[in-house]
Design a protein around this motif. Sequence first.
Motif, PDB file in Angstrom:
ATOM      1  N   PHE A   1      85.148 -54.765  50.712  1.00 36.52           N
ATOM      2  CA  PHE A   1      85.027 -55.800  49.859  1.00 36.52           C
ATOM      3  C   PHE A   1      84.983 -57.096  50.233  1.00 36.52           C
ATOM      4  O   PHE A   1      86.244 -57.508  51.128  1.00 36.52           O
ATOM      5  CB  PHE A   1      85.626 -55.863  48.399  1.00 36.52           C
ATOM      6  N   LYS A   2      84.395 -58.180  49.978  1.00 38.04           N
ATOM      7  CA  LYS A   2      84.282 -59.581  50.354  1.00 38.04           C
ATOM      8  C   LYS A   2      84.724 -60.370  48.945  1.00 38.04           C
ATOM      9  O   LYS A   2      84.147 -60.183  48.167  1.00 38.04           O
ATOM     10  CB  LYS A   2      83.333 -60.044  51.060  1.00 38.04           C
ATOM     11  N   LEU A   3      85.684 -61.289  49.178  1.00 42.92           N
ATOM     12  CA  LEU A   3      85.941 -62.011  47.936  1.00 42.92           C
ATOM     13  C   LEU A   3      85.107 -63.268  47.917  1.00 42.92           C
ATOM     14  O   LEU A   3      85.122 -64.180  48.930  1.00 42.92           O
ATOM     15  CB  LEU A   3      87.458 -62.291  48.073  1.00 42.92           C
ATOM     16  N   ILE A   4      84.326 -63.382  47.249  1.00 47.40           N
ATOM     17  CA  ILE A   4      83.309 -64.565  46.773  1.00 47.40           C
ATOM     18  C   ILE A   4      83.762 -65.153  45.494  1.00 47.40           C
ATOM     19  O   ILE A   4      83.264 -64.656  44.422  1.00 47.40           O
ATOM     20  CB  ILE A   4      81.894 -64.121  46.681  1.00 47.40           C
ATOM     21  N   GLY A   5      84.395 -66.226  45.351  1.00 48.15           N
ATOM     22  CA  GLY A   5      85.005 -66.821  44.216  1.00 48.15           C
ATOM     23  C   GLY A   5      85.934 -65.907  43.554  1.00 48.15           C
ATOM     24  O   GLY A   5      86.872 -65.430  44.216  1.00 48.15           O
ATOM     25  N   PRO A   6      85.780 -65.793  42.407  1.00 50.09           N
ATOM     26  CA  PRO A   6      86.583 -64.819  41.559  1.00 50.09           C
ATOM     27  C   PRO A   6      86.253 -63.359  41.707  1.00 50.09           C
ATOM     28  O   PRO A   6      86.857 -62.351  41.093  1.00 50.09           O
ATOM     29  CB  PRO A   6      86.586 -65.349  40.234  1.00 50.09           C
ATOM     30  N   VAL A   7      84.959 -63.095  42.444  1.00 48.86           N
ATOM     31  CA  VAL A   7      84.356 -61.818  42.340  1.00 48.86           C
ATOM     32  C   VAL A   7      84.731 -60.983  43.847  1.00 48.86           C
ATOM     33  O   VAL A   7      84.515 -61.633  44.811  1.00 48.86           O
ATOM     34  CB  VAL A   7      82.945 -61.823  41.855  1.00 48.86           C
ATOM     35  N   LEU A   8      84.935 -59.590  43.811  1.00 43.44           N
ATOM     36  CA  LEU A   8      84.932 -58.784  44.997  1.00 43.44           C
ATOM     37  C   LEU A   8      83.467 -58.296  45.202  1.00 43.44           C
ATOM     38  O   LEU A   8      82.980 -57.435  44.056  1.00 43.44           O
ATOM     39  CB  LEU A   8      86.021 -57.651  44.973  1.00 43.44           C
ATOM     40  N   VAL A   9      82.910 -58.486  46.287  1.00 41.60           N
ATOM     41  CA  VAL A   9      81.445 -57.893  46.309  1.00 41.60           C
ATOM     42  C   VAL A   9      81.725 -56.924  47.571  1.00 41.60           C
ATOM     43  O   VAL A   9      82.003 -57.230  48.614  1.00 41.60           O
ATOM     44  CB  VAL A   9      80.482 -59.220  46.736  1.00 41.60           C
ATOM     45  N   LYS A  10      80.803 -55.763  47.319  1.00 41.24           N
ATOM     46  CA  LYS A  10      80.816 -54.654  48.207  1.00 41.24           C
ATOM     47  C   LYS A  10      80.338 -55.075  49.762  1.00 41.24           C
ATOM     48  O   LYS A  10      79.074 -55.761  49.468  1.00 41.24           O
ATOM     49  CB  LYS A  10      80.355 -53.375  47.814  1.00 41.24           C
ATOM     50  N   GLN A  11      80.645 -55.082  50.607  1.00 43.57           N
ATOM     51  CA  GLN A  11      80.033 -55.531  52.160  1.00 43.57           C
ATOM     52  C   GLN A  11      79.988 -54.342  52.987  1.00 43.57           C
ATOM     53  O   GLN A  11      81.169 -53.519  53.130  1.00 43.57           O
ATOM     54  CB  GLN A  11      80.911 -56.636  52.571  1.00 43.57           C
ATOM     55  N   ASP A  12      78.997 -54.107  53.875  1.00 46.33           N
ATOM     56  CA  ASP A  12      78.876 -53.157  54.834  1.00 46.33           C
ATOM     57  C   ASP A  12      79.867 -53.387  56.006  1.00 46.33           C
ATOM     58  O   ASP A  12      80.212 -54.683  56.241  1.00 46.33           O
ATOM     59  CB  ASP A  12      77.413 -53.344  55.605  1.00 46.33           C
ATOM     60  N   LEU A  13      80.803 -52.399  56.269  1.00 46.21           N
ATOM     61  CA  LEU A  13      81.601 -52.510  57.232  1.00 46.21           C
ATOM     62  C   LEU A  13      81.162 -53.170  58.646  1.00 46.21           C
ATOM     63  O   LEU A  13      81.580 -53.859  59.178  1.00 46.21           O
ATOM     64  CB  LEU A  13      82.276 -51.141  57.719  1.00 46.21           C
TER      65      LEU A  13
END
Length: 127
Positions: free
Chosen positions: A59-71
Amino acid sequence: MSAAKDLKQQLEVHATALNKLQKDIAKNHQVRRQYTIQQGENEMVQKELELLDEDANVFKLIGPVLVKQDLVEAKANVNKRIDYISGELRRLDNVLKGLEEQQNTKKEEVLKLQQRIQALQPGKARA
């Protein structure tokens, strides 16, 4: 007395330039320190990503949100960041080298002017 006055004005100009160079060098060191910290952080993330299985959730932190990201994408992004930071550190090193050379030249000029001013002052004991 006009020659001494001219020399003093030149000394003031060179001393001001030397002061500016010293501030630029200090700023370079500060920026370099920040990049070095970022490089260490990114290298730590890189090592952590290498420990993960291929199917692990990242997961990548974008602002206050964790967004799932490909490894694979996460690893590529971290590697790009490390490459960028390394390039910036090399650039800062080259700039610093130039600034230090300019600083040494200015120091020599200031010293020579100070010696010339001392030589013109009457009644001063010479070493």
